[in-house]
Motif scaffolding. Structure first.
Motif, PDB file in Angstrom:
ATOM      1  N   GLY A 360      50.924  -9.091   5.304  1.00 33.24           N
ATOM      2  CA  GLY A 360      51.941  -9.266   6.346  1.00 33.24           C
ATOM      3  C   GLY A 360      51.899 -10.649   6.971  1.00 33.24           C
ATOM      4  N   ALA A 361      50.662 -11.166   7.163  1.00 36.52           N
ATOM      5  CA  ALA A 361      50.534 -12.484   7.789  1.00 36.52           C
ATOM      6  C   ALA A 361      51.134 -13.553   6.864  1.00 36.52           C
ATOM      7  CB  ALA A 361      49.061 -12.777   8.084  1.00 36.52           C
ATOM      8  N   ASP A 362      50.941 -13.402   5.538  1.00 35.59           N
ATOM      9  CA  ASP A 362      51.534 -14.359   4.582  1.00 35.59           C
ATOM     10  C   ASP A 362      53.058 -14.308   4.673  1.00 35.59           C
ATOM     11  OD1 ASP A 362      49.050 -14.979   3.514  1.00 35.59           O
ATOM     12  OD2 ASP A 362      49.161 -13.407   1.994  1.00 35.59           O
ATOM     13  N   LEU A 363      53.593 -13.080   4.775  1.00 40.19           N
ATOM     14  CA  LEU A 363      55.061 -12.944   4.790  1.00 40.19           C
ATOM     15  C   LEU A 363      55.655 -13.573   6.049  1.00 40.19           C
ATOM     16  CD1 LEU A 363      55.358  -9.356   3.340  1.00 40.19           C
ATOM     17  CD2 LEU A 363      55.821 -11.508   2.199  1.00 40.19           C
ATOM     18  N   ARG A 364      54.927 -13.405   7.149  1.00 37.65           N
ATOM     19  CA  ARG A 364      55.393 -14.054   8.380  1.00 37.65           C
ATOM     20  C   ARG A 364      55.416 -15.576   8.167  1.00 37.65           C
ATOM     21  NH1 ARG A 364      52.258 -14.098  14.019  1.00 37.65           N
ATOM     22  NH2 ARG A 364      50.852 -15.267  12.689  1.00 37.65           N
ATOM     23  N   ALA A 365      54.394 -16.081   7.479  1.00 32.51           N
ATOM     24  CA  ALA A 365      54.330 -17.533   7.216  1.00 32.51           C
ATOM     25  C   ALA A 365      55.490 -17.960   6.318  1.00 32.51           C
ATOM     26  CB  ALA A 365      52.987 -17.880   6.581  1.00 32.51           C
ATOM     27  N   VAL A 366      55.874 -17.117   5.333  1.00 32.75           N
ATOM     28  CA  VAL A 366      57.006 -17.453   4.455  1.00 32.75           C
ATOM     29  C   VAL A 366      58.275 -17.623   5.303  1.00 32.75           C
ATOM     30  CG1 VAL A 366      58.568 -16.495   2.707  1.00 32.75           C
ATOM     31  CG2 VAL A 366      56.097 -16.402   2.334  1.00 32.75           C
ATOM     32  N   CYS A 367      58.484 -16.707   6.252  1.00 33.28           N
ATOM     33  CA  CYS A 367      59.690 -16.792   7.093  1.00 33.28           C
ATOM     34  C   CYS A 367      59.691 -18.085   7.915  1.00 33.28           C
ATOM     35  CB  CYS A 367      59.770 -15.595   8.040  1.00 33.28           C
ATOM     36  SG  CYS A 367      59.936 -14.066   7.157  1.00 33.28           S
ATOM     37  N   MET A 368      58.533 -18.385   8.506  1.00 34.36           N
ATOM     38  CA  MET A 368      58.432 -19.606   9.332  1.00 34.36           C
ATOM     39  C   MET A 368      58.729 -20.838   8.483  1.00 34.36           C
ATOM     40  SD  MET A 368      56.801 -19.319  12.513  1.00 34.36           S
ATOM     41  CE  MET A 368      55.561 -20.603  12.535  1.00 34.36           C
ATOM     42  N   GLU A 369      58.119 -20.854   7.293  1.00 37.43           N
ATOM     43  CA  GLU A 369      58.246 -22.020   6.428  1.00 37.43           C
ATOM     44  C   GLU A 369      59.688 -22.171   5.944  1.00 37.43           C
ATOM     45  OE1 GLU A 369      56.672 -25.290   5.689  1.00 37.43           O
ATOM     46  OE2 GLU A 369      55.262 -23.777   6.414  1.00 37.43           O
ATOM     47  N   ALA A 370      60.342 -21.035   5.631  1.00 38.68           N
ATOM     48  CA  ALA A 370      61.748 -21.083   5.194  1.00 38.68           C
ATOM     49  C   ALA A 370      62.589 -21.674   6.331  1.00 38.68           C
ATOM     50  CB  ALA A 370      62.231 -19.692   4.832  1.00 38.68           C
ATOM     51  N   GLY A 371      62.286 -21.272   7.554  1.00 38.88           N
ATOM     52  CA  GLY A 371      62.996 -21.807   8.723  1.00 38.88           C
ATOM     53  C   GLY A 371      62.807 -23.320   8.814  1.00 38.88           C
ATOM     54  N   MET A 372      61.574 -23.778   8.526  1.00 36.84           N
ATOM     55  CA  MET A 372      61.292 -25.220   8.575  1.00 36.84           C
ATOM     56  C   MET A 372      62.108 -25.973   7.517  1.00 36.84           C
ATOM     57  SD  MET A 372      59.286 -25.941  10.997  1.00 36.84           S
ATOM     58  CE  MET A 372      58.940 -27.639  10.561  1.00 36.84           C
ATOM     59  N   PHE A 373      62.200 -25.370   6.321  1.00 43.55           N
ATOM     60  CA  PHE A 373      62.994 -26.018   5.267  1.00 43.55           C
ATOM     61  C   PHE A 373      64.458 -26.131   5.688  1.00 43.55           C
ATOM     62  CE2 PHE A 373      59.463 -25.116   2.264  1.00 43.55           C
ATOM     63  CZ  PHE A 373      59.363 -26.395   1.733  1.00 43.55           C
ATOM     64  N   ALA A 374      64.961 -25.070   6.360  1.00 40.94           N
ATOM     65  CA  ALA A 374      66.363 -25.081   6.794  1.00 40.94           C
ATOM     66  C   ALA A 374      66.578 -26.195   7.825  1.00 40.94           C
ATOM     67  CB  ALA A 374      66.734 -23.731   7.377  1.00 40.94           C
ATOM     68  N   ILE A 375      65.630 -26.333   8.735  1.00 45.76           N
ATOM     69  CA  ILE A 375      65.742 -27.381   9.765  1.00 45.76           C
ATOM     70  C   ILE A 375      65.725 -28.753   9.092  1.00 45.76           C
ATOM     71  CG2 ILE A 375      64.521 -28.507  11.682  1.00 45.76           C
ATOM     72  CD1 ILE A 375      63.597 -25.732  12.550  1.00 45.76           C
ATOM     73  N   ARG A 376      64.845 -28.870   8.115  1.00 42.22           N
ATOM     74  CA  ARG A 376      64.693 -30.147   7.434  1.00 42.22           C
ATOM     75  C   ARG A 376      65.997 -30.558   6.746  1.00 42.22           C
ATOM     76  NH1 ARG A 376      60.680 -31.434   2.424  1.00 42.22           N
ATOM     77  NH2 ARG A 376      60.902 -33.680   2.502  1.00 42.22           N
ATOM     78  N   SER A 377      66.681 -29.577   6.126  1.00 41.63           N
ATOM     79  CA  SER A 377      67.898 -29.975   5.426  1.00 41.63           C
ATOM     80  C   SER A 377      69.139 -29.826   6.315  1.00 41.63           C
ATOM     81  CB  SER A 377      68.048 -29.205   4.112  1.00 41.63           C
ATOM     82  OG  SER A 377      67.624 -27.887   4.288  1.00 41.63           O
ATOM     83  N   GLU A 378      68.874 -29.636   7.599  1.00 44.03           N
ATOM     84  CA  GLU A 378      69.944 -29.570   8.603  1.00 44.03           C
ATOM     85  C   GLU A 378      70.990 -28.497   8.289  1.00 44.03           C
ATOM     86  OE1 GLU A 378      71.468 -33.425   9.430  1.00 44.03           O
ATOM     87  OE2 GLU A 378      69.636 -34.017  10.461  1.00 44.03           O
ATOM     88  N   HIS A 379      70.515 -27.357   7.723  1.00 44.26           N
ATOM     89  CA  HIS A 379      71.421 -26.217   7.536  1.00 44.26           C
ATOM     90  C   HIS A 379      71.577 -25.493   8.854  1.00 44.26           C
ATOM     91  CE1 HIS A 379      69.966 -25.838   3.104  1.00 44.26           C
ATOM     92  NE2 HIS A 379      70.899 -26.767   3.253  1.00 44.26           N
ATOM     93  N   GLU A 380      72.725 -24.808   8.984  1.00 45.89           N
ATOM     94  CA  GLU A 380      72.857 -23.997  10.196  1.00 45.89           C
ATOM     95  C   GLU A 380      72.239 -22.624   9.987  1.00 45.89           C
ATOM     96  OE1 GLU A 380      76.877 -24.045  11.466  1.00 45.89           O
ATOM     97  OE2 GLU A 380      76.705 -26.153  12.068  1.00 45.89           O
ATOM     98  N   THR A 381      72.125 -22.228   8.721  1.00 44.82           N
ATOM     99  CA  THR A 381      71.513 -20.932   8.431  1.00 44.82           C
ATOM    100  C   THR A 381      70.388 -21.141   7.412  1.00 44.82           C
ATOM    101  OG1 THR A 381      73.080 -20.595   6.654  1.00 44.82           O
ATOM    102  CG2 THR A 381      73.645 -19.605   8.780  1.00 44.82           C
ATOM    103  N   VAL A 382      69.518 -20.125   7.330  1.00 46.43           N
ATOM    104  CA  VAL A 382      68.431 -20.210   6.354  1.00 46.43           C
ATOM    105  C   VAL A 382      68.948 -19.624   5.036  1.00 46.43           C
ATOM    106  CG1 VAL A 382      66.025 -19.621   5.900  1.00 46.43           C
ATOM    107  CG2 VAL A 382      66.833 -19.813   8.247  1.00 46.43           C
TER     108      VAL A 382
END
Ligand SMILES: Nc1ncnc2c1ncn2[C@@H]1O[C@H](COP(=O)(O)OP(=O)(O)OP(=O)(O)O)[C@@H](O)[C@H]1O
Length: 412
Positions: A360-382
């Protein structure tokens, strides 16, 4: 660039010059747009790198302070029995003998009175600090929460485990008459076991929330390592505090650190662990099944636990918390993406399929990291692509960690 640098036409006819200037302006405008786009991308890259830098700096600070803590030798606890003068007092150490010791000038002499507890340097036995007399959760690294925020809905998968813990911990606290009516004693303690990061702490906190109980958390290894000779005393005070604050749930994480089966080795560390375990068993035997204090233990190593802990009247319910299966992972993904702005193409089932073996802790990290990638590419959604990149990145980190630890083992 070739176009921009093109020479002006030789013939100075108005039409040619006009065409030439028009072309040149268009080329310059295009180039301007290109450079602006490059600039925007570099800006966003810079922002991302700055965020990463802050993250790593934070992590570095945390690790540095952890190293500091690990380097600092443990302190011995003692009790002042007599004050000789402003610089010297007689202290009884928790291991038994009495010593005439010096006090530091930094300590207010008014605080040093007979009966006061203090910490001593392990080698020189000089007094380092004076401990407060009352229960102080900060001093003992004990976490005390009035009623944690976690709910059963924040737990993905683990449905049968939630039912078991409801029966063993929640019902005796909320409807004790049911047990009286039927004439059976409810369990005193529940042991949760399974791999790290699978939700054992989360489950314990959710029960405390559901029952409006105080949540007292201690970590087994800290009980025996932080203050030499104090493990047994801390266990006694933990139970006293839990009774005072009842209804309450005592959560002992890493219980294997005090409850591993005993062997014949008799180092002082072993004796300390044994004394602490004995005190825990005595406390568990000494209180009422029907009372409103319940104990939840958690371990990754049930195989090394002393059988004495698992006897009836102690941890009499044992619940396995395994790694999540596909449905568990999917449900954990739903929980951790609840507040996220997901794109239409996101397929959480695919993410769950690709993360077999993760907790579960890994999966939470996947969500956080996906969010970071979205911010990085300036998407409005993940997007799904962000999730895929996050899985790749974390699998890579996981493998690196694996390599590091196996190297560590090779050189150890
Ligand atoms: N089943 C789950 N559902 C939702 N989130 C989970 C689940 N398991 C773990 N997590 C997430 O991972 C975090 C860490 O989990 P938790 O501390 O409960 O694991 P643990 O089993 O107690 O680990 P450890 O054995 O290392 O103490 C939780 O705060 C939560 O965000």
């Amino acid at each position: 660039m070739g176009d921009i640098a093109r020479q002006a036409p030789d013939k100075d006819t108005g039409e040619d010059l006009y065409q030439y200037l028009l072309e040149r302006i268009t080329n310059l405008e295009n180039r301007n747009l290109e450079l602006r786009e490059q600039f925007r991308q570099m800006e966003s890259e810079k922002r991302y790198i700055e965020t990463q830098k802050i993250r790593y700096e934070r992590e570095l600070r945390k690790l540095k302070s952890e190293i500091e803590q690990l380097r600092s030798p443990p302190l011995v606890i003692g009790t002042v029995t007599d004050v000789v003068d402003n610089n010297r007092v007689i202290v009884r150490s928790s291991a038994g003998p009495r010593f005439l010791v010096r006090t530091s000038q930094l300590i207010d002499p008014d605080l040093l009175k007979p009966g006061v507890r203090c910490t001593l340097n392990q080698q020189s036995l000089a007094i380092v600090d004076v401990l407060p007399t009352s229960y102080d959760s900060q001093v003992y690294g004990m976490e005390l929460v009035e009623s944690p925020d976690e709910r059963y809905e924040s737990i993905g998968g683990l449905e049968p485990q939630i039912v078991e813990i409801q029966e063993a911990v929640e019902l005796p606290l909320t409807k004790p008459h049911l047990f009286e009516q039927i004439g059976i004693a409810p369990p005193k303690g529940v042991l949760l076991y399974g791999p790290p990061g699978t939700g054992k702490t989360l489950l314990a906190r959710a029960v405390a929330h559901q029952t409006n109980a105080h949540f007292l958390r201690v970590v087994g290894s800290e009980l025996v390592q932080k203050y030499i000779g104090e493990g047994a005393r801390l266990v006694r005070e933990l139970f006293e505090l839990a009774k005072q604050k009842a209804p309450s749930i005592i959560f002992i994480d890493e219980i294997d650190a005090i409850g591993a089966h005993r062997n014949d080795s008799t180092t002082s560390g072993d004796r300390e662990v044994q004394r602490t375990l004995m005190q825990l068993l005595a406390e568990m035997d000494g209180f009422e099944n029907r009372g409103d204090v319940k104990i939840i233990g958690a371990t990754n190593r049930i195989d090394i636990l002393d059988r004495a802990l698992l006897r009836p009247g102690r941890f009499d319910r044992i619940i396995e918390i395994p790694l999540p299966d596909f449905h568990g992972r999917l449900s954990i993904m739903h929980i951790h993406t609840k507040g996220m702005n997901l794109g239409e193409n996101v397929d959480l089932a695919e993410v769950a399929r690709l993360t077999e073996g993760k907790n579960g802790a890994d999966l939470r990290a996947v969500c956080m990291e996906a969010g970071m990638f979205a911010i990085r590419s300036e998407h409005e959604t993940v997007t799904q692509d962000d999730f895929m990149k996050a899985i790749d990145k974390l699998s890579l980190d996981f493998d690196k960690h694996h390599i590091n630890t196996s190297y560590g083992a090779m050189f150890a």
